[in-house]
Design an enzyme around this catalytic site. Structure first.
Site, PDB file in Angstrom:
ATOM      1  CB  SER A 251      -1.271   0.075   1.187  1.00 11.52           C
ATOM      2  OG  SER A 251       0.073   0.269   2.363  1.00 11.52           O
ATOM      3  CE  LYS A 252      -1.675   6.828  -2.529  1.00  9.31           C
ATOM      4  NZ  LYS A 252      -3.268   6.961  -2.754  1.00  9.31           N
ATOM      5  NE  ARG A 253       0.857   0.453   6.052  1.00  4.66           N
ATOM      6  CZ  ARG A 253       1.459  -0.621   6.324  1.00  4.66           C
ATOM      7  NH1 ARG A 253       2.566  -0.483   6.939  1.00  4.66           N
ATOM      8  NH2 ARG A 253       1.219  -1.606   5.672  1.00  4.66           N
TER       9      ARG A 253
END
Ligand code: GLU
Length: 478
Positions: A251-253
């Site tokens: 994910s973006k994390r």
């Protein structure tokens, strides 16, 4: 005839996970002389945007994925945008209603929520009770008169166990009790994903549905609809999910996750293509750097792994470096690098950029690295840091710069070879060598403590700038 499709929803940038799905469909089609269809799943009116569709197409093309039919190029089985197929869906909804495979449901969201909570509290899977399955005409009329808009539900045959052989996951059995009668048309009249995907895949003659593992649980619902409409059921292949390096879902994390972001960060499409192809697949012999043609030739769906793939950014960076250093021709590399140079405020001609790229390509991994690596080729007025100041206040260091300046100040040209020869002379005359000899010159010319070979630098920037920088250092430390 092998026909596969990539069916993105245009609700944002193309995620690398979806790009991997597109890529595997592409590889499967190409390897088998089949066709790839691009279908835009834009029935979610609120989240879908034409701009996203345009960007999606741009990013797929950038990555090197081409399709044979799609909203941008048309084809025999169009339209290829779901929002343009609503009449087709309605026709099949009517068919399901008439044949008794579907029914109108007037239950209110609040009632359903109550039921759901109750089921969860009792430890049962929350699933629709089937309350509206047997409404009489009279009861329906009453609801209609109250102004209640129905949804359409698919009537799931009780107790069925859906069995299919996934080309990647193997033998799968899922009991329908896990889901119950599901909605196929929403209150606003829009048909749902599980329904439209079947109609489209069947009418577009899709032979193999290759998609992310997150859709595995949708497959039994879709199989029921295929059966109810009398369509042939395609083969299914569910790709393993992609994890970040910490083993949680990518994910973006974890950093950049869209193809666009990698493009903006200076990645080569060929490297990303190569890297994505290895997320869940690898060729028989253990090679990592493979051209598009090699990947297409060797791609076999049987070799796709069942287990999750890990998105290893360090490996991607490394791979990108290999493409920059060894694979992309200089002219092309420079074309791609030009907007980066300009973005960093490094202004020069195309030929100059080309010389700089030639000089630094071995030392960069993405085009973003140009910012640091190319600085000495463009910036004359740089700062000296404390370490530089300390080194250049040394008398010998100063003398080296001074002597070099004296030796070149009346020249008009200075090649790398000539520079090296002059440095040798200084070595003899001043009896200094190695770091003591070269480092002061590096600091005077670049303000930095490491970097590109000085002979290369002086030849590219040219003698006038060399003189100017040496003078500047002499004044600064004199
Ligand atoms: N629009 C769906 C998605 O993007 C397509 C799923 C499928 O391939 O069936 O996830």
């Amino acid at each position: 005839m092998i026909r596969v499709r990539f069916a993105p929803s245009p609700t944002g940038f193309l995620h690398v996970g979806n790009a991997r799905t597109a890529l595997f469909n592409y590889l499967f089609a190409k390897h088998n002389n089949g066709k790839l269809i691009l279908r835009v799943e834009d029935t979610d009116k609120e989240r879908s945007k034409k701009e996203y569709e345009d960007m999606l197409i741009e990013d797929l093309k950038w990555l090197g994925i081409e399709w044979d039919e799609g909203p941008d190029i048309g084809g025999e089985y169009g339209p290829y945008r779901q929002s343009e197929r609503l009449d087709i869906y309605n026709k099949y909804i009517q068919e399901l209603l008439e044949k008794g495979h579907a029914y109108y449901c007037y239950c209110l969201p609040e009632e359903l929520e109550e039921e759901r909570k109750k089921a969860l509290a009792e430890g049962r899977p929350p699933r629709y009770s089937g309350k509206c399955r047997h409404l009489t005409q009279e009861e329906k009329k009453q609801y209609e008169e109250k102004g209640i808009k129905p949804v359409v539900r698919f009537k799931v045959p009780d107790g069925r166990i859906i069995v299919f052989d996934d080309l990647i996951k193997g033998h799968i059995e899922i009991g329908v009790d896990e889901f119950g009668d599901f909605v196929i048309v929403r209150q606003d009249g829009m048909p749902t994903y599980n329904f439209v995907v079947v109609v489209d895949d069947a009418l577009m003659k899709i032979s193999h549905v290759i998609r992310g593992e997150d859709h595995l649980s949708n497959t039994p619902k879709q199989i029921l609809i295929y059966e109810a409409l009398g369509f042939d059921i395609p083969e299914f292949a569910h790709l393993p999910i992609i994890l970040g390096e910490d083993r949680s879902k990518l994910s973006k994390r974890h950093g950049a996750v869209s193809v666009r972001a990698f493009k903006d960060e200076g990645y080569m499409p060929e490297a990303l293509f190569n890297f994505l192809s290895l997320l869940g697949w690898h060729p028989k012999e253990d090679r990592e750097i493979l051209s598009k043609e090699e990947i297409i030739n060797e791609f076999d769906i049987k070799d796709i792994h069942k287990s999750p793939a890990v998105f290893d950014r360090t490996k991607l960076r490394w791979m990108n470096g290999v493409y920059i250093r060894e694979i992309i021709p200089l002219e092309e590399l420079t074309k791609r690098a030009e907007p980066f140079f300009k973005g960093f405020g490094y202004i020069g001609s195309f030929d100059y950029y080309k010389k700089v790229m030639q000089a630094i390509r071995d030392s960069i991994e993405t085009l973003m690295d140009i910012k640091e690596r190319a600085r000495p080729f463009f910036v004359d007025e740089f700062e000296f840091d404390d370490k530089a100041k300390e080194e250049l206040s040394n008398e010998t260091a100063y003398k080296v710069i001074q002597t070099l300046y004296e030796k070149i100040k009346d020249r008009d040209t200075l090649t790398g070879e000539e520079f090296k020869k002059i440095m040798k002379e200084i070595q003899k005359e001043l009896k200094v060598k190695g770091r003591q000899l070269y480092h002061p010159v590096r600091i005077a010319l670049t303000g930095e403590h490491s970097g590109v070979g000085l002979d290369i630098l002086v030849e590219v920037i040219g003698i006038e700038r060399v003189k100017k920088r040496l003078q500047r250092a002499l004044e600064y430390f004199g």
